[in-house]
Design an enzyme around this catalytic site. Structure first.
Site, PDB file in Angstrom:
ATOM      1  N   CYS A 173     -35.021  42.332  23.733  1.00 62.40           N
ATOM      2  CA  CYS A 173     -36.026  42.060  24.761  1.00 62.40           C
ATOM      3  C   CYS A 173     -35.619  42.708  26.081  1.00 62.40           C
ATOM      4  O   CYS A 173     -36.464  43.109  26.860  1.00 62.40           O
ATOM      5  CB  CYS A 173     -36.230  40.569  24.914  1.00 62.40           C
ATOM      6  SG  CYS A 173     -34.697  39.678  25.054  1.00 62.40           S
ATOM      7  N   LYS A 213     -39.711  27.174  13.720  1.00 59.91           N
ATOM      8  CA  LYS A 213     -40.333  28.176  12.845  1.00 59.91           C
ATOM      9  C   LYS A 213     -39.745  29.550  13.159  1.00 59.91           C
ATOM     10  O   LYS A 213     -40.037  30.142  14.194  1.00 59.91           O
ATOM     11  CB  LYS A 213     -41.850  28.245  13.026  1.00 59.91           C
ATOM     12  CG  LYS A 213     -42.484  29.084  11.909  1.00 59.91           C
ATOM     13  CD  LYS A 213     -43.788  29.747  12.270  1.00 59.91           C
ATOM     14  CE  LYS A 213     -43.666  31.087  12.912  1.00 59.91           C
ATOM     15  NZ  LYS A 213     -43.120  32.178  12.080  1.00 59.91           N
ATOM     16  N   GLU A 218     -40.150  32.863  26.501  1.00 56.64           N
ATOM     17  CA  GLU A 218     -39.256  34.010  26.730  1.00 56.64           C
ATOM     18  C   GLU A 218     -39.937  35.208  26.085  1.00 56.64           C
ATOM     19  O   GLU A 218     -39.999  35.306  24.870  1.00 56.64           O
ATOM     20  CB  GLU A 218     -37.885  33.754  26.093  1.00 56.64           C
ATOM     21  CG  GLU A 218     -37.242  32.425  26.477  1.00 56.64           C
ATOM     22  CD  GLU A 218     -37.043  32.262  27.972  1.00 56.64           C
ATOM     23  OE1 GLU A 218     -36.822  33.281  28.657  1.00 56.64           O
ATOM     24  OE2 GLU A 218     -37.138  31.127  28.461  1.00 56.64           O
ATOM     25  N   GLU A 224     -44.037  47.743  26.129  1.00 58.31           N
ATOM     26  CA  GLU A 224     -42.809  47.488  25.375  1.00 58.31           C
ATOM     27  C   GLU A 224     -42.931  48.116  23.985  1.00 58.31           C
ATOM     28  O   GLU A 224     -43.859  47.813  23.243  1.00 58.31           O
ATOM     29  CB  GLU A 224     -42.592  45.983  25.242  1.00 58.31           C
ATOM     30  CG  GLU A 224     -41.320  45.646  24.509  1.00 58.31           C
ATOM     31  CD  GLU A 224     -41.125  44.141  24.359  1.00 58.31           C
ATOM     32  OE1 GLU A 224     -42.041  43.469  23.857  1.00 58.31           O
ATOM     33  OE2 GLU A 224     -40.043  43.663  24.734  1.00 58.31           O
TER      34      GLU A 224
HETATM   35  P1  NAP Z   1     -44.199  37.770  18.113  1.00 62.29           P
HETATM   36  O1  NAP Z   1     -45.031  38.574  17.225  1.00 62.29           O
HETATM   37  O2  NAP Z   1     -44.768  37.267  19.369  1.00 62.29           O
HETATM   38  O3  NAP Z   1     -43.664  36.560  17.232  1.00 62.29           O
HETATM   39  C1  NAP Z   1     -42.730  35.609  17.695  1.00 62.29           C
HETATM   40  C2  NAP Z   1     -42.873  34.353  16.870  1.00 62.29           C
HETATM   41  O4  NAP Z   1     -44.157  33.768  17.107  1.00 62.29           O
HETATM   42  C3  NAP Z   1     -42.813  34.586  15.368  1.00 62.29           C
HETATM   43  O5  NAP Z   1     -42.174  33.512  14.756  1.00 62.29           O
HETATM   44  C4  NAP Z   1     -44.283  34.656  15.008  1.00 62.29           C
HETATM   45  O6  NAP Z   1     -44.555  34.447  13.657  1.00 62.29           O
HETATM   46  C5  NAP Z   1     -44.835  33.576  15.883  1.00 62.29           C
HETATM   47  N1  NAP Z   1     -46.278  33.656  16.104  1.00 62.29           N
HETATM   48  C6  NAP Z   1     -47.103  34.725  16.003  1.00 62.29           C
HETATM   49  N2  NAP Z   1     -48.374  34.372  16.298  1.00 62.29           N
HETATM   50  C7  NAP Z   1     -48.352  33.052  16.592  1.00 62.29           C
HETATM   51  C8  NAP Z   1     -49.348  32.095  16.981  1.00 62.29           C
HETATM   52  N3  NAP Z   1     -50.622  32.437  17.120  1.00 62.29           N
HETATM   53  N4  NAP Z   1     -48.961  30.826  17.207  1.00 62.29           N
HETATM   54  C9  NAP Z   1     -47.670  30.459  17.086  1.00 62.29           C
HETATM   55  N5  NAP Z   1     -46.698  31.308  16.711  1.00 62.29           N
HETATM   56  C10 NAP Z   1     -47.024  32.588  16.478  1.00 62.29           C
HETATM   57  O7  NAP Z   1     -42.853  38.547  18.489  1.00 62.29           O
HETATM   58  P2  NAP Z   1     -41.957  39.380  17.488  1.00 62.29           P
HETATM   59  O8  NAP Z   1     -42.734  40.578  17.082  1.00 62.29           O
HETATM   60  O9  NAP Z   1     -41.423  38.497  16.428  1.00 62.29           O
HETATM   61  O10 NAP Z   1     -40.710  39.747  18.416  1.00 62.29           O
HETATM   62  C11 NAP Z   1     -40.728  40.783  19.330  1.00 62.29           C
HETATM   63  C12 NAP Z   1     -41.092  40.278  20.718  1.00 62.29           C
HETATM   64  O11 NAP Z   1     -40.217  39.225  21.119  1.00 62.29           O
HETATM   65  C13 NAP Z   1     -40.927  41.335  21.770  1.00 62.29           C
HETATM   66  O12 NAP Z   1     -42.023  41.310  22.639  1.00 62.29           O
HETATM   67  C14 NAP Z   1     -39.662  40.923  22.505  1.00 62.29           C
HETATM   68  O13 NAP Z   1     -39.542  41.364  23.812  1.00 62.29           O
HETATM   69  C15 NAP Z   1     -39.757  39.452  22.443  1.00 62.29           C
HETATM   70  N6  NAP Z   1     -38.433  38.847  22.666  1.00 62.29           N
HETATM   71  C16 NAP Z   1     -38.194  38.222  23.867  1.00 62.29           C
HETATM   72  C17 NAP Z   1     -36.944  37.670  24.121  1.00 62.29           C
HETATM   73  C18 NAP Z   1     -36.662  36.959  25.419  1.00 62.29           C
HETATM   74  O14 NAP Z   1     -35.720  36.181  25.472  1.00 62.29           O
HETATM   75  N7  NAP Z   1     -37.421  37.175  26.480  1.00 62.29           N
HETATM   76  C19 NAP Z   1     -35.938  37.760  23.160  1.00 62.29           C
HETATM   77  C20 NAP Z   1     -36.224  38.424  21.965  1.00 62.29           C
HETATM   78  C21 NAP Z   1     -37.484  38.955  21.726  1.00 62.29           C
HETATM   79  P3  NAP Z   1     -44.629  35.742  12.680  1.00 62.29           P
HETATM   80  O15 NAP Z   1     -43.235  36.014  12.334  1.00 62.29           O
HETATM   81  O16 NAP Z   1     -45.460  35.352  11.530  1.00 62.29           O
HETATM   82  O17 NAP Z   1     -45.245  36.862  13.459  1.00 62.29           O
END
Ligand code: NAP
Ligand code: MG
Length: 501
Positions: free
Chosen positions: A308, A199, A274, A405
């Site tokens: 990230c 997804k 991650e 962050e």
């Molecule tokens: P996010 O809001 O946590 O969303 C990540 C993914 O999870 C999206 O596909 C999201 O869908 C989905 N999601 C949201 N709520 C969920 C739930 N309750 N159950 C299952 N899936 C769910 O993160 P983001 O805003 O897309 O990305 C930014 C974050 O990613 C930052 O915190 C960044 O640091 C982190 N990141 C970490 C890494 C690493 O390797 N450590 C790499 C890149 C990014 P939706 O699109 O509908 O929200």
């Protein structure tokens, strides 16, 4: 002058056709019409709708997991020998390269990332990851173990371990580097013989759909790679809760990661998470400033701060603090904003209006808490989601701009007195994803590499990733790793076998 949005006349015919396609899910090798509604896909350089994708329902997720479960033990997939899995992965890498222009254009329009970066990093690096992981398909081994079993007096045994695919993997990815994130989830799973339901983030679902088509073309049997587009609360949550999923491979925020860990714990599902970061960049007073100043600037401004591992906390030795901060501000002021598709742009828009507002609200919170905004606070005249590269000083670890962050082009710069203070403050964060140290003193390098509480440490550079290097975070930055041998082994389960002779 008002910044223009994307110039669509620059797009190739394939990209135009793909954007105009009536999108469906990809389940069991078929274009699958979802039972839910549709979601708008936005170009953040102008906030206009450029495509629409299905908003998968729980019933659609059910169909995707069923297809993946069926494929897992199907003769078409289980019967493929390891070298044949590797071949298919290598073909997929070549197909990504052959379709590089289209993939990069679609990614740029949808995510705001610069076209040079989507071509080089998203497509070429993804191909590199697939080729590296393909090598693992033929190198998954068990052991023979000479057991004692003293409580079986007349026992004579042959004992060994095997590694099996862990099963159906649910990949859930964020929007910051969408194609790469999808490939990081797929590649180790495919190398290990798993099947996947992915997804992508709802803001950036397009390249994952294209990837599934290319996977079929590369020879992966139907049902091995399935894509469900949709929301986190809908499709994402349904996938996490699904009893047919054996492992959840998630990249995203710490808040959602925590939710997933709680849910997976109840059913003993495996997971790797991650998560977020607030990575420090530490400049000692013996650093080579010609490298270190642009290094610090691009550690945070690269990908518009939406990394990230973005180097979002800059700690500078007090003796060189003013010089470094002035140098970083000069670079910040010189960065040319514009749509990602324009090759002259040096920074594109953030991914969405919501992200733009979130980032700007952090800058405002910093200012209210006493920070000084040295550069970046002039508004951008545009319909797009731009935020100027921003530098704050007069900050400390009590402020949200330093602790949390932001995921945007916002840097906090702080002076320190000595090595001990620098290390303590770098480690004072709840996060532990990346960290860089800039110095010419080799003993100091090793003291920092040993002392920094981060999963990825860089010296005299920031944010270098490779398919062969495990990538993961300490503390609130996650559990487990993407990439490297670690990620492949984490998609296997070990079975111990004892044969009585
Ligand atoms: P996010 O809001 O946590 O969303 C990540 C993914 O999870 C999206 O596909 C999201 O869908 C989905 N999601 C949201 N709520 C969920 C739930 N309750 N159950 C299952 N899936 C769910 O993160 P983001 O805003 O897309 O990305 C930014 C974050 O990613 C930052 O915190 C960044 O640091 C982190 N990141 C970490 C890494 C690493 O390797 N450590 C790499 C890149 C990014 P939706 O699109 O509908 O929200
Ligand atoms: Mg989100």
């Amino acid at each position: 002058m008002k910044l223009p949005g994307t110039d669509f006349s620059m797009l190739g015919p394939q990209s135009k056709a793909f954007l105009n396609d009536v999108h469906t899910l990809r389940i069991g090798g078929e274009r699958y019409t979802a039972t839910g509604g549709m979601l708008d896909v936005i170009d953040p350089s102008s906030n206009t709708v450029v495509s629409r994708v299905p908003d998968a329902s729980a019933a659609d997720v059910d169909a995707a997991v069923a297809a993946a479960r069926q494929a897992l033990t199907s003769p078409a997939w289980r019967g493929m020998r390891p070298y044949q899995r590797a071949d298919a992965m290598i073909r997929l890498a070549s197909l990504l390269e052959a379709n590089s222009q289209e993939l990069a254009e679609i990614e740029t329009i949808n995510s705001g990332r610069l076209i040079g970066n989507t071509r080089l990093f998203d497509v070429e690096f993804s191909a590199h990851v697939l080729r590296y992981m393909a090598g693992w398909a033929t190198k998954l081994e068990g052991k023979t173990i000479d057991i004692s079993a003293p409580y079986v007096p007349d026992g004579d045994f042959f004992s060994f371990t095997t590694r099996e695919p862990i099963g159906v993997v649910a990949g859930i990815t964020p929007w910051n580097v969408p194609l790469c994130q999808a490939v990081w989830k797929l590649a180790p799973a495919l190398a290990a013989g798993c099947t996947v339901v992915l997804k992508p983030a709802q803001q950036t679902p397009l390249t994952a759909l294209r990837l599934a088509d290319l996977a079929l073309e590369a020879g992966f049997p139907p049902g091995v790679v399935n894509i469900v587009t949709g929301s986190g609360a809908g499709a994402g949550a349904a996938l996490v809760a699904h009893p047919g999923v054996d492992k959840i491979s998630f990249t995203g925020s710490t808040a959602v990661g925590r939710l997933i860990a709680r849910q997976a714990a109840g059913s003993f599902r495996k997971y790797n998470l991650e998560l977020g970061g607030k990575s420090p960049v530490i400049l000692m007073d013996d650093a080579r400033l010609d490298d270190a100043i642009p290094g610090a600037a691009w550690a945070i401004f690269g990908n518009h701060g939406q990394n990230c591992c973005a180097g979002s906390r800059l700690y500078v030795h007090e003796r060189i603090f003013d010089q470094v901060v002035e140098g970083v501000c000069e670079i910040a002021r010189s960065i040319r904003l514009g749509p990602g598709l324009d090759p002259a742009s040096q920074m594109g828009p953030l991914v969405s209006r919501a992200q733009q507002e979130r980032v700007l609200s952090y800058v405002e919170a910093g200012r209210r808490a006493g920070a000084t905004v040295l550069t970046g606070d002039a508004p951008v005249d545009s319909d797009g989601c731009y935020v100027r590269p921003t530098v704050l000083v007069d900050t400390d670890e009590s402020m949200s701009v330093v602790r949390e962050e932001i995921f945007g082009p916002v840097l906090v710069a702080m002076p320190f007195h000595d090595e001990e203070e620098a290390l303590a403050r770098a480690n004072s964060s709840d996060y532990g994803l990346g960290a860089s140290i800039w110095t010419r003193d080799i003993s100091r390098v090793h003291r920092f590499v040993r002392g920094l509480a981060a999963g990825n440490v860089w010296v005299n550079i920031h944010n270098v990733l490779d398919a062969a290097l495990p990538f993961g975070g300490f503390k609130d930055s996650g559990v487990g790793q993407d990439l490297g041998e670690e990620s492949v082994l984490a998609h296997t389960r070990t079975k111990a076998a004892v044969v009585r002779l």
